[in-house]
Scaffold this active site. Structure first.
Site, mmCIF file in Angstrom:
data_model
loop_
_atom_site.group_PDB
_atom_site.id
_atom_site.type_symbol
_atom_site.label_atom_id
_atom_site.label_comp_id
_atom_site.label_asym_id
_atom_site.label_seq_id
_atom_site.Cartn_x
_atom_site.Cartn_y
_atom_site.Cartn_z
ATOM 1 N N LYS A 14 -39.348 49.471 25.774
ATOM 2 C CA LYS A 14 -39.403 48.685 26.765
ATOM 3 C C LYS A 14 -37.616 48.323 27.274
ATOM 4 O O LYS A 14 -37.160 49.175 28.001
ATOM 5 C CB LYS A 14 -39.901 47.250 26.665
ATOM 6 C CG LYS A 14 -41.363 47.625 26.296
ATOM 7 C CD LYS A 14 -42.392 46.509 26.306
ATOM 8 C CE LYS A 14 -43.788 46.906 25.730
ATOM 9 N NZ LYS A 14 -44.632 47.670 26.437
ATOM 10 N N THR B 203 -47.189 59.113 8.725
ATOM 11 C CA THR B 203 -47.095 59.789 10.178
ATOM 12 C C THR B 203 -45.509 60.303 10.405
ATOM 13 O O THR B 203 -44.719 59.733 9.548
ATOM 14 C CB THR B 203 -47.490 58.687 11.134
ATOM 15 O OG1 THR B 203 -47.268 59.328 12.386
ATOM 16 C CG2 THR B 203 -46.479 57.479 11.089
HETATM 17 N N1 PMP Z 1 -46.529 43.947 21.375
HETATM 18 C C1 PMP Z 1 -46.809 43.579 22.764
HETATM 19 C C2 PMP Z 1 -46.738 42.001 22.971
HETATM 20 C C3 PMP Z 1 -46.711 44.298 23.873
HETATM 21 O O1 PMP Z 1 -46.940 43.953 24.950
HETATM 22 C C4 PMP Z 1 -46.947 45.586 23.402
HETATM 23 C C5 PMP Z 1 -47.042 46.722 24.517
HETATM 24 N N2 PMP Z 1 -47.378 46.572 25.742
HETATM 25 C C6 PMP Z 1 -46.716 46.008 22.147
HETATM 26 C C7 PMP Z 1 -46.614 45.248 21.126
HETATM 27 C C8 PMP Z 1 -46.667 47.513 21.795
HETATM 28 O O2 PMP Z 1 -45.382 48.062 21.821
HETATM 29 P P1 PMP Z 1 -45.315 49.722 22.026
HETATM 30 O O3 PMP Z 1 -45.604 49.644 23.801
HETATM 31 O O4 PMP Z 1 -43.700 49.969 21.706
HETATM 32 O O5 PMP Z 1 -46.100 50.278 21.315
#
Ligand code: PMP
Length: 404
Positions: free
Chosen positions: A247, A276
């Site tokens: 993000k 993985t």
């Molecule tokens: N935790 C929260 C609060 C999220 O909003 C998200 C993704 N939207 C994730 C974890 C997962 O993160 P990632 O997109 O890196 O898989």
């Protein structure tokens, strides 16, 4: 056997409810973010993206791209294996050291995504710690919920952002339980921020471990981008901080940080870590560069905050209601899945403004919304165009008074 019939039956329900997901097909244009080329027949060729989680535009940062290209040429495309079997690259170790430093922790562990890091870490802790009980904020992300399910330990849900309810629920547990309090700092759909100090105090009072998801805060809050826990000076009192590289850091991947023993424990037992293929080394190098950049530079955060404030003020001026919150996320509530999709479609087709409608099950039914995430690369002109379009649509779709 008509398997497709079985699939379509359930897909039709989603379509009837207005909750069927349609993805916008975009090509993000390097160096031009938030502009993207659209491949949808109904949309203009170029659109402005208003709902990206590349919150600071770091996915297109020159240094980040240069680091990734350099490491592709040095190490090749992939990691070549799981971390256990030949896939641990020097660039993973450098990134893990950078992450431990970011949160002031002894150690860090990388995963292929934030989702996997939550699922793998929480399920391992819940499954393996003696008499584990996970106490989960009721609005925790799906990845934590899946981790808890997989842990098959006792779960207790506490009221969202309510330390008193947490206190009551901790008090009711037997003293020999290993208690894990799981919560987020910035909640992605409402944009609210947890009362971290109070939660930490309650957890400490009961000798509970704290598991904090800072996915929507890392890179964005705190003087070095260490998240809300850094901003509030609480990182050293949180047992485990989890975050994403996908993000604000603009790349991909997830991680946990904590004590050396904690990270070694998850490294040794979490199937989502062990079985993985490791992240490509170039991804690790790009993330390291991005983290280092945002540790040293606050310019992106500052400008993001300015643009967020400008959009909020403009929405207020036009009487377009949005959820008040202290974060960078601006949810404009529509409260109807069909209208939400309709407004998003008109924004895209007539104005070249892309915002994904957020419908059930991402948010509860009746709280459908448009979720805007202004960033440092949105211009004042972009904000004006967005608000003008929303103003027109508010009248056209007659939603002004039903939105609270
Ligand atoms: N935790 C929260 C609060 C999220 O909003 C998200 C993704 N939207 C994730 C974890 C997962 O993160 P990632 O997109 O890196 O898989």
């Amino acid at each position: 056997m008509d398997f497709d019939g079985l699939f379509n039956e359930q897909l039709d329900v989603l379509k009837d409810e207005g909750n069927y997901r349609i993805f916008a097909e975009l090509e993000r244009r390097c160096g031009a973010f938030p502009r993207a080329r659209s491949h949808d027949d109904d949309a203009p060729d170029e659109v402005t993206v208003w709902c990206s989680n590349d919150y600071l535009g770091m996915g297109q940062n020159t240094e980040v791209r240069a680091a990734m290209k350099r490491v592709i040429d040095e190490c090749g495309a992939g990691a070549g294996g799981t971390r256990n079997i030949s896939g641990t690259n020097h660039h993973h170790k450098v990134l893990e050291a950078e992450l431990a430093d970011l949160h002031g922790k002894e150690s860090a562990l990388l995963f292929t995504s934030g989702y996997v890091s939550n699922w793998a870490a929480l399920s391992t802790l819940g499954a393996r710690l003696p008499d584990a009980v996970i106490l989960s904020d009721e609005l925790n992300h799906a990845s934590m919920i899946e981790g808890m399910r997989h842990a098959r330990c006792q779960k207790v849900i506490w009221k969202h952002n309510d330390p008193e309810d947490l206190d009551r629920k901790l008090t009711a547990l037997p003293s020999n339980a290993t208690k894990i309090v799981a919560f987020e700092s910035v909640y992605s759909m409402d944009g609210d921020i947890c009362p971290m100090q109070e939660i930490v105090e309650v957890a400490e009072k009961h000798g509970a471990m704290t598991y904090l998801d800072e996915v929507h805060a890392v890179g964005l809050y705190g003087p070095r981008g260490g998240g809300i826990s850094e901003r509030e000076g609480l990182a050293d009192r949180i047992t485990l901080i989890e975050g994403t590289l996908g993000k604000a850091y603009g790349v991909v991947g997830g991680y946990i940080t904590g004590s050396e023993a904690l990270c070694d424990f998850v490294r040794s037992f979490a199937s989502g870590f062990i079985f993985t293929t490791a992240l490509p080394p170039a991804v690790a190098a790009g993330a390291t560069t991005s983290i280092r950049h945002l540790k040293a530079s606050s310019a992106e955060r500052k400008r993001q905050r300015e643009q967020v404030a400008k959009l909020r003020a403009a929405l207020d001026r036009e009487g377009i209601p949005h959820l008040p919150n202290p974060s960078h996320i601006i949810p404009v509530m529509i409260k109807d899945p069909v209208k939400c999709r309709q407004i998003a479609d008109i924004l895209m087709q007539d104005y070249g403004i892309y915002v994904q409608p957020i419908n059930y099950p991402t948010v509860p039914k009746g709280t459908e919304r448009l979720r805007f995430t202004p960033g440092p690369l949105h211009t004042d002109g972009d904000i004006d165009r967005l608000v003008t379009a929303l103003k027109t649509l508010w009248k056209q779709c007659a939603i002004a008074h039903q939105v609270a």
